[in-house]
Design an enzyme around this catalytic site. Sequence first.
Site, mmCIF file in Angstrom:
data_model
loop_
_atom_site.group_PDB
_atom_site.id
_atom_site.type_symbol
_atom_site.label_atom_id
_atom_site.label_comp_id
_atom_site.label_asym_id
_atom_site.label_seq_id
_atom_site.Cartn_x
_atom_site.Cartn_y
_atom_site.Cartn_z
ATOM 1 C CD1 TRP A 1 -3.225 -0.679 0.700
ATOM 2 C CD2 TRP A 1 -2.024 -2.234 1.575
ATOM 3 N NE1 TRP A 1 -4.394 -1.820 0.738
ATOM 4 C CE2 TRP A 1 -3.345 -3.054 1.243
ATOM 5 C CE3 TRP A 1 -1.078 -3.259 2.138
ATOM 6 C CZ2 TRP A 1 -3.433 -4.283 1.460
ATOM 7 C CZ3 TRP A 1 -1.301 -4.571 2.160
ATOM 8 C CH2 TRP A 1 -2.665 -5.070 1.972
ATOM 9 C CB CYS B 1 -9.192 -4.452 -0.125
ATOM 10 S SG CYS B 1 -10.107 -2.899 -0.899
ATOM 11 C CG HIS C 1 -11.956 -3.171 3.404
ATOM 12 N ND1 HIS C 1 -10.668 -3.574 2.722
ATOM 13 C CD2 HIS C 1 -12.038 -4.158 4.245
ATOM 14 C CE1 HIS C 1 -10.425 -4.549 3.126
ATOM 15 N NE2 HIS C 1 -11.179 -4.965 3.961
ATOM 16 C CE1 TYR D 1 -8.318 -0.070 -0.206
ATOM 17 C CE2 TYR D 1 -6.424 0.406 -1.439
ATOM 18 C CZ TYR D 1 -7.201 -0.395 -0.685
ATOM 19 O OH TYR D 1 -6.703 -1.627 -0.369
ATOM 20 C CG ASP E 1 -11.437 -8.708 4.587
ATOM 21 O OD1 ASP E 1 -10.738 -8.738 3.785
ATOM 22 O OD2 ASP E 1 -11.503 -7.487 5.201
#
Length: 690
Positions: free
Chosen positions: A241, A277, A335, A520, A358
């Site tokens: 990220w 994600c 997300h 994001y 997830d």
Amino acid sequence: MSKELVVEKSDLEYEKNGKSHWTSSLCQDRLVVRRGQPFNITIYFQGRGFEASVDKLYFITETGPCPSDAAGTKAKFALSDTVHEGTWAASVVGQEGNKLRLTISSPAHAPIGIYKLSMEVVTGSHSNIFSLAGFVLLFNPWCPADTVYAEKDDFRKEYVLNQHGVIFQGSCSFIIMTPWNFGQFDDGILDICIELLDMNPKFIKDPGRDCSRRGSPVYISRLISAMVNFNDDKGILHGRWDNNYCDGIAPTTWIGSVDILRKWKKSGCCPVKYGQCWVFAAVACTVMRCLGIPSRVITNYYSAHDSNANLVIDMYRDEKGEMLKDMSEMIWNYHCWVEGWMARPDLKSGCDGWQAIDPTPQEKSEGVYCCGPASVKAIKNGEVNTKYDAPFVFAEINADVVEWIRKNDGNVQRLRTRTSVVGVMISTKAIGKDEREDITHQYKHPEGSEEERDTYKRANHLNKLTSQEGQPGDDSVMIKIKVSPDMNKGSDFDVFGVINNTSSEEQSCRLLIAARTVSYNGRLGPECCRKDMPSVIVEPSSEKKIPLRIIYSQYRDHLRETNLIKVKMLLQVQRSQTFLLAERDIYLLNPEIKIRILGEPKKNRKLVAELSVKNPLQVPLLGCVFTAEGTGLTQGQKIVEITDPVEPGSTVTARMDLMPQWPGLHKLVVNFESDKMKAVKGHRNVIIGE
């Protein structure tokens, strides 16, 4: 005495079985069937045919490296007159000469995976075992006895059979639809999904126990959640990220799961760089649909990351409004996770249906980076004691946000408490069409309702709310941020800080309004513009509008691929010495990819896709690349590199050959990249005739 019965060959009837089991595209060179549903095979004998009065036939199915009856991974059953539900069984459909046609059924709770099918022939005192074939057994949403059963046909077509879809990104005020090629039935993907299960640490530690548990979609989906990220194992994706992707592929570049899964396989199960994600969720969705679990990708806007499990997100700022990162928890702009459809016999009644899963590595669950499956119904009711990881998912969609100002003298003042900002516009693709379905109501009661607050209190049963007290804001002054319409990447535009004075007295304020690029997941980039006004006078019962000009040359080098800019407005009311804060996320529109299909769209007849993008920037584009893929239209990815620069206002065009493999609706998904413009997406539906 009859001579021995000898098997010459077997016919697994790929085409007929594939059609009846909805696995036709997987049955090109082997049998793939769904559990709890009969399939047919034909056996050819040498010399003579089967004689029921003389010959006894027994069948043996085995899965895993150490099959056993006790573990449910091995079964031996005799030829019978009828097929019994819930057990392995075989019966005769018809006989003609040396040819014997059989139907074989499996129990609806059988472990999924690769099976070996053998037949023992007993004639008198002679016994021989013949290996008939291997086959793959999948979950079966068409079978009422299967724990993944779904009643409606359009539901199964969308969440099991549909190989393309869309994922929602952008911001909650400007939702973007990003196309994705799931490709769960593409060549080799099923083998990769099964290999993924065999690479999991539980299989490596105890393969017999692991294979015996593969009849449970709860168990399988939890494995997938852990194995799609590589953090604890030889999983698929490396998450990153920090905007540094030079040794891999930027997460925003991907347009489908197939290339990712094939890269993982080809590399010897080394992690593919890089994912975020929506990539983790989309790959997990591909694996689940391939194995037969109905699944869909979910986007939650303003998604909370509650690291201390108190259902409150505490955010601290200094007097300039800058976030104090070491003290603050995170709220992601959005997300994504995946949902799987299944019964939950391990939970109390009422927890069946959609389960949140997830695979993005955020927090450990039972010592491993995975999350779920958590019952969506349980989350809505605040029942966070249910397996698995319900408190974390509940906080993502329903945490309260408390914001604090840490003054220069060290004192802390509460800025505001917001109970309805987290978990908005929860979105997924609608059944049968490329449109957004809002499913917020499935996760939570309406914000501000009595049911929603009661649910929050039930979930926060340990009363772990922050105990710090703060000073409330000044109700006589209100602020908000207004934006211009049609904010395109490459353009200059205005935003406005609006101050409303509802009191009968003049208000003197200090105003700071600034803009920064943002990823994001809420990570802020450099500031690209700011306006600091030590003294702003607002007349009684009036509104004052302060413009802030955001200029392309100041944000272009810092804008992330997600095209987001965060505008912050901090106001200090001098009389009450209170602070007011407003924030707004702005999404900058990419140009459109225009896609033309040239030629007659027929099976096995070449088509040409013409792709074009206009450069909207004030500078040339260098290193332009078009990438396209589409299940049933391309064999893998198609890439066209453009060597010449594309001047401002000019259009770049490329052509790609397509070869449709089968009729029906297909989707061509396209990505455009250059040095100054990333992650420009487009798609075109193509209907292929016979």
